[in-house]
Design an enzyme around this catalytic site. Structure first.
Site, PDB file in Angstrom:
ATOM      1  N   LYS A   1      10.600 -29.210 -18.953  1.00  0.00           N
ATOM      2  CA  LYS A   1       9.605 -28.154 -19.215  1.00  0.00           C
ATOM      3  C   LYS A   1      10.285 -27.019 -19.986  1.00  0.00           C
ATOM      4  O   LYS A   1      11.428 -26.644 -19.662  1.00  0.00           O
ATOM      5  CB  LYS A   1       9.061 -27.654 -17.873  1.00  0.00           C
TER       6      LYS A   1
ATOM      7  N   SER B   1       0.745 -25.888 -14.756  1.00  0.00           N
ATOM      8  CA  SER B   1       1.204 -25.574 -16.090  1.00  0.00           C
ATOM      9  C   SER B   1       2.190 -26.601 -16.668  1.00  0.00           C
ATOM     10  O   SER B   1       2.432 -26.605 -17.872  1.00  0.00           O
ATOM     11  CB  SER B   1       1.886 -24.192 -16.096  1.00  0.00           C
TER      12      SER B   1
ATOM     13  N   SER C   1       2.022 -25.956 -10.147  1.00  0.00           N
ATOM     14  CA  SER C   1       2.216 -26.420 -11.526  1.00  0.00           C
ATOM     15  C   SER C   1       2.938 -27.742 -11.701  1.00  0.00           C
ATOM     16  O   SER C   1       2.900 -28.312 -12.791  1.00  0.00           O
ATOM     17  CB  SER C   1       2.943 -25.355 -12.334  1.00  0.00           C
TER      18      SER C   1
HETATM   19  N1  GLN Z   1      -2.246 -21.973 -11.787  1.00  0.00           N
HETATM   20  C1  GLN Z   1      -1.264 -21.165 -11.163  1.00  0.00           C
HETATM   21  C2  GLN Z   1      -1.016 -19.925 -11.960  1.00  0.00           C
HETATM   22  O1  GLN Z   1      -1.548 -19.811 -13.009  1.00  0.00           O
HETATM   23  C3  GLN Z   1      -0.011 -21.950 -10.916  1.00  0.00           C
HETATM   24  C4  GLN Z   1       0.998 -21.837 -11.986  1.00  0.00           C
HETATM   25  C5  GLN Z   1       2.348 -22.406 -11.615  1.00  0.00           C
HETATM   26  O2  GLN Z   1       2.561 -23.036 -10.579  1.00  0.00           O
HETATM   27  N2  GLN Z   1       3.329 -22.095 -12.440  1.00  0.00           N
HETATM   28  O3  GLN Z   1      -0.317 -19.053 -11.595  1.00  0.00           O
END
Ligand code: GLN
Length: 481
Positions: free
Chosen positions: A77, A152, A176
């Site tokens: 990532k 994400s 994410s």
């Molecule tokens: N959807 C969540 C957020 O926008 C999770 C994001 C994540 O785990 N990095 O914060």
């Protein structure tokens, strides 16, 4: 040669001499070039991957000691630093940022002779759950390219499910790793907070986030954990795991285990196909000798609000450094007073990151902190108490990973609150520091559904054993790419 194999199978094939690393990497790079124009999992590629593979083949031939990855192709990532490699966080702010050092997970994987095939897409600074907030355009779900892959860590999930690598590392602040794993039918695992070093992971909300693997199988997740877990002097939240072997005893099964089904995660808003997959998983687990019973964690209903309050506050502070001075420099300070300078600098951030930073400036501010930030911290500690109480009775907790199926690209992009609410089943594990895993479980109308298991802190081994037991009951169609 078949590149549609698990990470462990890859190591066995190379070890036995059946597969040359060079051929495998060359074929993987070909696959990326063939399909990634359409899927857009990758933000950058490692042009030296095939040369690195040749070196590893040579090392193997010479009989030299070889690392446990044997040249395995892994995607990373793009919020995890690889030295001398672009690390953009899918943001225009870091468009030209070259990481000056390796994240600890990268150092560890390099020592094991992994090959990083490229950096993969995410929502900007890991804020989002669809990869639609990437400044470089969304990734697409290989099961149906009209749909989001989740996020994400969307690029990680796409690259694993579309055979563009054999494993990937993502990060999980509120789901994410697990959310895109569920949407793309891969395994996605967030370990106990502190089990994996965050050194070199660009922080979003560092008090709750963890790096985690996305893989084809639960065994592969355990394998990856073996390589990257453990104490790190560069991250003082890391825990000593005594070099635990998470693969050993992975076949222990779940006979006699007690599993709590979290009531608040199978209620309002759940799609019927997700609910029926969950019920099916429960009966499979009972068939394997576990007992399942509903359990209520009523703080879950405040978890999303608490999560966004806490994470916005941490993001507001963590992202303050992106001010066009230390990072993202492309215009000079001359001729500006402070506010207009910062305003112009911050315009390089996209809409979701901007929203979080505004929120993150407001909720902990004098006069408001008691109403928002401190209240959110109270929810966090009450939720932690409730889940700890649940673990006095249950070995594991279960829910669907996401209450809905993947949705169409563009469908929810203008409705941030609707997007926030989709995190309802994943944020609890982050707020409480517990390990959680998403297991590919069903396909409904051509779209994947994942089941989530949660264990108590440092019970990652049990979690992986249970996930492996459940995984063995599942036979899914191959991804239609
Ligand atoms: N959807 C969540 C957020 O926008 C999770 C994001 C994540 O785990 N990095 O914060």
């Amino acid at each position: 040669m078949n590149i549609k194999i698990s990470a462990l199978q890859f190591t066995r094939d190379v070890k036995s001499g059946n597969v040359s690393v060079e051929d495998f990497i060359a074929k993987t790079m070909e696959q990326i070039k063939k399909i990634d124009g359409n899927l857009h999992a990758f933000l950058s590629l490692n042009e030296k991957a095939v040369d690195q593979a040749k070196e590893i083949d040579k090392k193997i031939k010479s009989g030299a000691k070889i690392g446990q990855c044997f040249g395995m192709p892994i995607s990373i990532k793009d919020n995890i630093c690889i030295k001398d490699t672009k690390t953009t966080c899918a943001s225009k702010m870091l468009e030209n940022f070259i990481a000056p050092y390796d994240a600890t997970v990268i150092t560890k994987l390099k020592q094991q002779d992994a090959i990083f095939v490229g950096k993969v897409n995410l929502d900007e600074f890991a804020m989002g759950l669809s990869t639609e907030f990437s400044a470089y355009g969304p990734s697409k779900n290989p099961w149906n390219t009209d749909y989001v892959p989740g996020g994400s860590s969307g690029g990680s999930a796409v690259s694993v499910s579309a055979f563009e690598c054999v494993a990937s590392l993502g990060s999980d602040t509120g789901g994410s790793v697990r959310n895109p794993a569920s949407f793309c039918s891969t395994v996605g695992y967030k370990p106990t907070y502190g089990l994996i070093s965050r050194y070199g992971l660009i922080s979003y909300a560092n008090s709750i986030e963890q790096i985690g693997p996305l893989t084809r199988t639960v065994e592969d997740a355990a394998f990856m954990l073996n390589l990257i877990a453990g104490i790190d002097p560069n991250d003082n939240t890391t825990i000593d795991n005594n070099n635990e072997d998470y693969l050993k005893e992975i076949n222990s099964g779940i006979e006699g285990k007690k599993i709590g089904i979290i009531k608040e995660m199978i209620g309002e808003g759940i799609e019927p196909s997700v609910l029926s997959a969950t019920k099916d998983a429960i009966s499979k687990l009972e068939g394997l000798g576990a007992t399942c019973e509903e359990v209520s964690l009523d703080m879950v209903k405040y978890s999303v609000a608490a999560y966004y309050t806490i994470t916005a506050t941490e993001a507001g502070s963590n992202l303050a450094r992106y001010d066009n001075l230390r990072y993202g420099y492309d215009f000079s300070v001359e001729g500006y007073e402070f506010n207009s300078y910062i305003e112009k600098a911050r315009k390089k951030l996209g809409p979701e990151v901007t929203r979080r930073m505004i929120l993150g400036g407001f909720v902990p501010s004098a006069g408001h902190a008691g109403k928002y930030f401190l209240k959110a911290l109270k929810v966090k500690s009450k939720l932690t108490k409730q889940i700890n109480d649940a673990f006095k009775k249950f070995d594991l907790l279960l829910s669907p990973t996401v209450p809905i199926l993947p949705f169409k690209i563009g469908e929810k992009i203008n409705d941030p609150v609707a997007l926030f609410l989709i995190d309802i089943n994943t944020v609890t594990a982050n707020l409480t520091g517990k390990p959680a895993i998403s297991i590919p479980y069903a396909i409904s109308n051509g779209l994947p559904i994942g089941i989530q298991l949660i264990a108590n802190s440092m019970n990652d081994k049990l979690l992986l054993q249970a996930a492996h037991a459940l995984e063995k009951t599942v036979k899914l169609p191959e991804v239609p790419i």
